[in-house]
Design a protein around this motif. Sequence first.
Motif, short mmCIF file in Angstrom:
data_model
loop_
_atom_site.label_atom_id
_atom_site.label_comp_id
_atom_site.label_asym_id
_atom_site.label_seq_id
_atom_site.Cartn_x
_atom_site.Cartn_y
_atom_site.Cartn_z
N ILE A 1 0.84 -1.20 0.00
CA ILE A 1 0.00 0.00 0.00
C ILE A 1 0.88 1.25 0.00
N ALA A 2 1.87 1.26 0.86
CA ALA A 2 2.79 2.41 0.91
C ALA A 2 3.58 2.53 -0.38
N GLY A 3 3.97 1.38 -0.97
CA GLY A 3 4.71 1.41 -2.21
C GLY A 3 3.91 1.98 -3.36
N VAL A 4 2.65 1.59 -3.46
CA VAL A 4 1.79 2.10 -4.54
C VAL A 4 1.54 3.60 -4.37
N LEU A 5 1.26 4.02 -3.14
CA LEU A 5 1.04 5.45 -2.90
C LEU A 5 2.29 6.26 -3.20
N LYS A 6 3.45 5.70 -2.86
CA LYS A 6 4.71 6.38 -3.17
C LYS A 6 4.92 6.50 -4.67
N ALA A 7 4.66 5.40 -5.37
CA ALA A 7 4.93 5.38 -6.81
C ALA A 7 3.92 6.21 -7.59
N ARG A 8 2.66 6.16 -7.20
CA ARG A 8 1.61 6.82 -7.99
C ARG A 8 1.39 8.27 -7.61
N THR A 9 1.50 8.60 -6.35
CA THR A 9 1.16 9.96 -5.90
C THR A 9 2.36 10.71 -5.33
N ALA B 1 3.52 10.19 -2.36
CA ALA B 1 3.37 10.27 -0.90
C ALA B 1 4.60 9.67 -0.23
N HIS B 2 5.12 10.39 0.75
CA HIS B 2 6.37 9.94 1.39
C HIS B 2 6.11 8.66 2.18
N GLU B 3 6.98 7.67 1.96
CA GLU B 3 6.75 6.37 2.56
C GLU B 3 6.87 6.40 4.08
N VAL B 4 7.65 7.32 4.64
CA VAL B 4 7.77 7.41 6.09
C VAL B 4 6.42 7.78 6.71
N ILE B 5 5.79 8.81 6.18
CA ILE B 5 4.49 9.23 6.72
C ILE B 5 3.45 8.15 6.52
N VAL B 6 3.41 7.56 5.33
CA VAL B 6 2.39 6.56 5.03
C VAL B 6 2.55 5.33 5.92
N THR B 7 3.78 4.84 6.05
CA THR B 7 3.98 3.64 6.86
C THR B 7 3.70 3.88 8.34
N ILE B 8 4.03 5.07 8.83
CA ILE B 8 3.72 5.38 10.22
C ILE B 8 2.21 5.40 10.44
N MET B 9 1.48 6.00 9.52
CA MET B 9 0.02 6.03 9.64
C MET B 9 -0.57 4.63 9.54
N LEU B 10 0.02 3.79 8.66
CA LEU B 10 -0.48 2.42 8.53
C LEU B 10 -0.23 1.61 9.80
N ASN B 11 0.79 1.98 10.58
CA ASN B 11 0.99 1.32 11.88
C ASN B 11 -0.24 1.49 12.76
N TYR B 12 -0.74 2.72 12.83
CA TYR B 12 -1.91 2.99 13.67
C TYR B 12 -3.16 2.30 13.12
N VAL B 13 -3.26 2.23 11.81
CA VAL B 13 -4.41 1.54 11.21
C VAL B 13 -4.35 0.06 11.56
N ALA B 14 -3.16 -0.54 11.48
CA ALA B 14 -3.02 -1.96 11.81
C ALA B 14 -3.34 -2.23 13.28
N ILE B 15 -2.92 -1.34 14.16
CA ILE B 15 -3.24 -1.50 15.58
C ILE B 15 -4.75 -1.44 15.80
N SER B 16 -5.41 -0.55 15.10
CA SER B 16 -6.87 -0.44 15.21
C SER B 16 -7.54 -1.68 14.65
N PHE B 17 -7.05 -2.20 13.53
CA PHE B 17 -7.60 -3.44 12.97
C PHE B 17 -7.45 -4.58 13.97
N LEU B 18 -6.29 -4.68 14.60
CA LEU B 18 -6.06 -5.75 15.57
C LEU B 18 -7.04 -5.64 16.73
N ALA B 19 -7.24 -4.43 17.23
CA ALA B 19 -8.19 -4.24 18.33
C ALA B 19 -9.59 -4.65 17.90
N TYR B 20 -9.93 -4.38 16.65
CA TYR B 20 -11.26 -4.78 16.15
C TYR B 20 -11.35 -6.29 15.99
#
Length: 414
Positions: free
Chosen positions: A186-194, A196-215
């Motif tokens: 996901i971060a790779g596609v966003l980096k390549a297409r738009t 978007a800096h992979e550092v910001i995207v991957t950090i945000m995806l960490n929080y999304v994954a934590i929320s998914f796990l809680a769910y």
Amino acid sequence: MTDELVPDQADAPPAAPPPKDPTEDAAASWLRRVSSSGSTVTVLAFVLALVIGGILIAVVNPAVTAAAHYFFAAPLDTFEAAWTAVSEAYSALFRGAVFDYQADTFAKAIRPLTETMTVATPLIIAALGVAVAFRAGLFNIGGQGQVIMGASLSAYIGFTWHLPAGIACVVALLGGLFAGAVWGGIAGVLKARTGAHEVIVTIMLNYVAISFLAYFLTTEAFRVPGSAEPKSRTVRPEAQLPLLFGSQYRVTWGFVIAILAAVFVWWLMSRSRIGFQYRAVGFNPNASRTAGFSVQRITVYVMLTSGALAGLAGAVQLLGTSKYLTDGIAGTIGFDAITVALLGRSKPLGIFFAGILYGGLSAGGRFMEAVTGTPISIVLVLQALVVLFIAAPSLVRTIFRLPAPDAELKGATA
């Protein structure tokens, strides 16, 4: 008469210098290469960290503090107390990480080494994924989220799918690898297409994954029936990683997977065509684009590879050690993997030994705290100091007065 026959000494040719011994030149060149190598800097960085850590251990030790109150009356008491505190702490660290020489049996004596291997296994695999991204010029800070997603899917496959022994374990491992690849992709596609800096995207995806796990842990598909505890069902025995050295030790075949992953990354980055493209894009994306490489496509491939290894680390941790999913399944594996990759200088062999070192500090730190009462935070300080000195090799060379590498000397004289 004599002066007229003697030639003028100013016109005489200079005396030839004595011939140099080629053996001495070779020895000096070898000594210079060794003293300026990155391995020497790494070892000395660890030594510096131990020295500073020893000072901190002595400072926080109650016996040393008590002896320091009458330092000028009996200074040797303070030094003896400091030496006792430091030696006992580091001795306990060794006993908890490598070999407990005070154990009753040999089987108990080597148990600390197996604990080090157990802790190091997911760190090595995840750090290899981080290193792939580093060498391709990308910063995958999302290893934590990729570990979580890999562990989540492998857990679901492990306790839901009814497959024969062996096949179930392989399928669950592949599921974790796939989930991590998708999350990193996901971060790779966003980096390549738009862009978007992979550092910001991957950090945000960490929080999304934590929320998914809680769910996930609130759904009937994951949660233990009739239980309100945020914990999944236990993975079926057929999907669990077998123990490597028998039931008396926790180390599993995941350690072998870590070794195979290191060999694979070495082959990928050093011997394969796609690995050459990874390194080329990391070295100079503009030149790679001019050479005909698709930088966007390679960016996606890099993040897929990096995420896949992190997801595999999560699967190995779950199937081998945890056996069930909790909100703390990933611990700090994803973040510690960045440290291990830095310590190993993004090289597979270096990462393997850095993972062992990091695992030893973690396993031995708990034993040190239990035996001597030394705060485990001292171990965290040691880890941070090692990373600090590794990241500042010029500082280590200055402290130990080591020569600069030949590349730096050539750059300075150019």
